[in-house]
Design a protein around this motif. Structure first.
Motif, PDB file in Angstrom:
ATOM      1  N   VAL A   1       0.840  -1.202   0.000  1.00 49.91           N
ATOM      2  CA  VAL A   1       0.000   0.000   0.000  1.00 49.91           C
ATOM      3  C   VAL A   1       0.874   1.250   0.000  1.00 49.91           C
ATOM      4  O   VAL A   1       0.593   2.221  -0.711  1.00 49.91           O
ATOM      5  N   GLU A   2       1.950   1.239   0.767  1.00 54.53           N
ATOM      6  CA  GLU A   2       2.852   2.388   0.808  1.00 54.53           C
ATOM      7  C   GLU A   2       3.473   2.653  -0.558  1.00 54.53           C
ATOM      8  O   GLU A   2       3.532   3.798  -1.023  1.00 54.53           O
ATOM      9  N   VAL A   3       3.890   1.596  -1.243  1.00 51.46           N
ATOM     10  CA  VAL A   3       4.454   1.747  -2.587  1.00 51.46           C
ATOM     11  C   VAL A   3       3.396   2.266  -3.554  1.00 51.46           C
ATOM     12  O   VAL A   3       3.651   3.180  -4.362  1.00 51.46           O
ATOM     13  N   THR A   4       2.181   1.740  -3.452  1.00 52.11           N
ATOM     14  CA  THR A   4       1.089   2.164  -4.332  1.00 52.11           C
ATOM     15  C   THR A   4       0.757   3.637  -4.119  1.00 52.11           C
ATOM     16  O   THR A   4       0.561   4.383  -5.084  1.00 52.11           O
ATOM     17  N   VAL A   5       0.707   4.075  -2.875  1.00 54.50           N
ATOM     18  CA  VAL A   5       0.415   5.477  -2.576  1.00 54.50           C
ATOM     19  C   VAL A   5       1.528   6.379  -3.106  1.00 54.50           C
ATOM     20  O   VAL A   5       1.265   7.445  -3.672  1.00 54.50           O
TER      21      VAL A   5
END
Length: 146
Positions: free
Chosen positions: A20-24
């Motif tokens: 999720v952090e990478v996607t954000v």
């Protein structure tokens, strides 16, 4: 049994949070790229406007005034920046609107565009200093430069 499944759950949860952090982060970069692309398209439209005579008047006017606009900006930005810094130093300790350089620049820009400021708050501590700052800013930046 429970220790293994709890450990697996924690590993899965950590992987999910990392994904999720990478996607954000990637979504943020995509938003920035789309914003810059939008500006690029605007300039491309200006180039295309040259084909239509009435729209070409706007482009030719901008082209003719570009040197004068550049010289204006060379004078305007240091002056505006000086008032941004002095506003931060004079009022930033007690007013949220001037507490950071970014906030001070935003407040000065708002004064330039909207001509709105909280005189009661600015003059609360040192009336004469606030008066000199506000009046010189209004006369030099707002009236003379703009």
């Amino acid at each position: 049994g429970t220790t293994g499944s709890q450990s697996e759950f924690e590993d899965s949860s950590a992987d999910l949070h990392e994904a999720v952090e990478v996607t954000v982060t990637v979504a943020g970069y995509v938003r920035i790229a789309v914003a810059w692309y939008n500006l690029l398209l605007m300039f491309r439209f200006f180039i295309a406007f040259r084909a239509q005579p009435r729209l070409a008047v706007v482009i030719n006017t901008l082209k003719a005034a570009s040197v004068d606009m550049l010289h204006f900006l060379i004078v305007f930005f240091p002056t505006f920046f000086a008032y941004t810094v002095s506003g931060n130093l004079l009022f930033g300790r007690r007013l949220q609107e001037f507490s950071t350089m970014q906030a001070s620049a935003g407040t000065c820009f708002r004064i330039v565009i909207e001509n709105e400021f909280e005189w009661e708050q600015l003059s609360e501590e040192h009336f004469s200093t606030a008066a000199v700052w506000v009046w010189s800013f209004l006369i030099i930046v707002v009236l003379i430069m703009l």
